[in-house]
Scaffold this motif. Structure first.
Motif, PDB file in Angstrom:
ATOM      1  N   GLN A  88       0.827  -1.215   0.000  1.00 58.33           N
ATOM      2  CA  GLN A  88       0.000   0.000   0.000  1.00 58.33           C
ATOM      3  C   GLN A  88       0.858   1.260   0.000  1.00 58.33           C
ATOM      4  N   GLU A  89       1.824   1.308   0.893  1.00 60.48           N
ATOM      5  CA  GLU A  89       2.661   2.498   1.033  1.00 60.48           C
ATOM      6  C   GLU A  89       3.515   2.748  -0.205  1.00 60.48           C
ATOM      7  N   THR A  90       4.046   1.683  -0.795  1.00 57.46           N
ATOM      8  CA  THR A  90       4.877   1.837  -1.985  1.00 57.46           C
ATOM      9  C   THR A  90       4.035   2.315  -3.160  1.00 57.46           C
ATOM     10  N   SER A 117      -2.946   4.103   0.140  1.00 52.38           N
ATOM     11  CA  SER A 117      -2.208   3.590   1.299  1.00 52.38           C
ATOM     12  C   SER A 117      -3.086   2.823   2.278  1.00 52.38           C
ATOM     13  N   ARG A 118      -4.393   2.776   2.024  1.00 52.20           N
ATOM     14  CA  ARG A 118      -5.321   2.051   2.905  1.00 52.20           C
ATOM     15  C   ARG A 118      -6.259   1.119   2.126  1.00 52.20           C
ATOM     16  N   HIS A 119      -5.957   0.851   0.862  1.00 53.12           N
ATOM     17  CA  HIS A 119      -6.914   0.097   0.032  1.00 53.12           C
ATOM     18  C   HIS A 119      -7.055  -1.364   0.430  1.00 53.12           C
ATOM     19  N   GLU A 120      -6.121  -1.929   1.144  1.00 54.67           N
ATOM     20  CA  GLU A 120      -6.225  -3.330   1.571  1.00 54.67           C
ATOM     21  C   GLU A 120      -6.983  -3.479   2.888  1.00 54.67           C
ATOM     22  N   ILE A 121      -6.934  -2.457   3.718  1.00 55.94           N
ATOM     23  CA  ILE A 121      -7.502  -2.571   5.064  1.00 55.94           C
ATOM     24  C   ILE A 121      -8.697  -1.658   5.313  1.00 55.94           C
ATOM     25  N   GLY A 122      -8.819  -0.601   4.512  1.00 53.60           N
ATOM     26  CA  GLY A 122      -9.945   0.309   4.678  1.00 53.60           C
ATOM     27  C   GLY A 122      -9.852   1.134   5.948  1.00 53.60           C
ATOM     28  N   ASN A 128     -13.152   2.121   2.535  1.00 46.75           N
ATOM     29  CA  ASN A 128     -13.897   0.862   2.519  1.00 46.75           C
ATOM     30  C   ASN A 128     -14.533   0.605   1.153  1.00 46.75           C
ATOM     31  N   PHE A 129     -15.071   1.646   0.519  1.00 44.40           N
ATOM     32  CA  PHE A 129     -15.629   1.464  -0.815  1.00 44.40           C
ATOM     33  C   PHE A 129     -14.549   1.001  -1.792  1.00 44.40           C
ATOM     34  N   LEU A 130     -13.361   1.599  -1.711  1.00 39.26           N
ATOM     35  CA  LEU A 130     -12.254   1.197  -2.579  1.00 39.26           C
ATOM     36  C   LEU A 130     -11.860  -0.258  -2.309  1.00 39.26           C
ATOM     37  N   LYS A 131     -11.728  -0.608  -1.055  1.00 39.08           N
ATOM     38  CA  LYS A 131     -11.374  -1.981  -0.659  1.00 39.08           C
ATOM     39  C   LYS A 131     -12.415  -2.973  -1.179  1.00 39.08           C
ATOM     40  N   GLU A 168     -13.977 -11.869   3.200  1.00 37.51           N
ATOM     41  CA  GLU A 168     -14.316 -11.447   4.566  1.00 37.51           C
ATOM     42  C   GLU A 168     -14.032  -9.971   4.834  1.00 37.51           C
ATOM     43  N   ARG A 169     -13.102  -9.373   4.095  1.00 33.63           N
ATOM     44  CA  ARG A 169     -12.767  -7.963   4.337  1.00 33.63           C
ATOM     45  C   ARG A 169     -13.808  -7.006   3.759  1.00 33.63           C
ATOM     46  N   ILE A 170     -14.746  -7.516   2.970  1.00 38.16           N
ATOM     47  CA  ILE A 170     -15.766  -6.657   2.365  1.00 38.16           C
ATOM     48  C   ILE A 170     -16.672  -6.095   3.451  1.00 38.16           C
ATOM     49  N   THR A 171     -16.859  -4.787   3.415  1.00 36.49           N
ATOM     50  CA  THR A 171     -17.613  -4.077   4.439  1.00 36.49           C
ATOM     51  C   THR A 171     -19.069  -3.851   4.048  1.00 36.49           C
ATOM     52  N   SER A 172     -19.291  -3.437   2.825  1.00 37.85           N
ATOM     53  CA  SER A 172     -20.621  -3.047   2.352  1.00 37.85           C
ATOM     54  C   SER A 172     -21.499  -4.274   2.087  1.00 37.85           C
ATOM     55  N   PRO A 173     -22.727  -4.269   2.602  1.00 39.10           N
ATOM     56  CA  PRO A 173     -23.643  -5.372   2.298  1.00 39.10           C
ATOM     57  C   PRO A 173     -23.904  -5.516   0.793  1.00 39.10           C
TER      58      PRO A 173
END
Length: 189
Positions: A88-90, A117-122, A128-131, A168-173
């Motif tokens: 993410q950071e790179t 820099s947060r697309h894997e963890i949200g 979260n939408f990007l993830k 499992e990391r998906i946030t949005s229903p």
């Protein structure tokens, strides 16, 4: 920040060319579909979100190299937290440098790179939408790569862990509903 897309097309071209040079032009489809799914999940996008979607995995086009650092595969598997953080950071650093190099406004640079820099963890709604869009596109476009190229290399257990983690990391229903049939189809027996 309005959707002017003045810099999006420049970033899209840069990312596409980087993946072509790296010998992985197929990865561009995943990135373009991430933009598509992000627009489905959050129609009121700004340019920074679109840039983050098209560029979130740009680090992979550079084979994990920025300066002298090489990001290598972790013995802990595909979901190693340190490896994901470096990825993410790179990627954020690469796009930050590119955007500044083409004269993008600092507000656009900062928001785009924070999202990458947060697309894997949200975290935030936009992250979260990007993830979630990344996960849907992964199931739509990247599964074949893992089954064809990684199953023999690392084994069924690690590949299934990656599939499970991406779901499992998906946030949005709504995103979960879209991704679930694709995920279920890929469960490894």
């Amino acid at each position: 920040m309005q959707v002017g897309m003045n810099y999006f097309s420049k970033v899209e071209k840069f990312v596409s060319e980087a993946f072509i040079k790296s010998g992985n032009p197929g990865d561009v489809k995943h990135l373009k579909r991430t933009v598509y799914w992000l627009k489905v999940l959050k129609p009121e996008l700004d340019e920074a979100m679109c840039i983050a979607a098209i560029a979130h995995d740009v680090e992979r086009a550079f084979h994990g190299k920025v300066g002298s650092e090489k990001i290598s595969s972790s013995p802990k598997g595909f979901i190693d937290e340190d490896r994901l953080k470096r990825h993410q950071e790179t990627g954020a650093e690469i796009i930050s440098d590119f955007l500044r190099g083409v004269g993008a406004p600092e507000e656009l640079v900062e928001k785009s790179t924070k999202l990458i820099s947060r697309h894997e963890i949200g975290g935030t709604d936009e992250e979260n939408f990007l993830k979630d869009a990344d996960s849907i596109s992964y199931f739509e476009n990247q599964i074949g790569h893992f089954i064809n190229n990684k199953l023999q290399e690392v084994g069924k257990e690690k590949v299934q862990k990656k599939f499970d983690w991406m779901f499992e990391r998906i946030t949005s229903p709504v995103a979960r509903e879209i991704a679930e049939p694709m995920y279920q189809k890929q469960l490894i027996d």
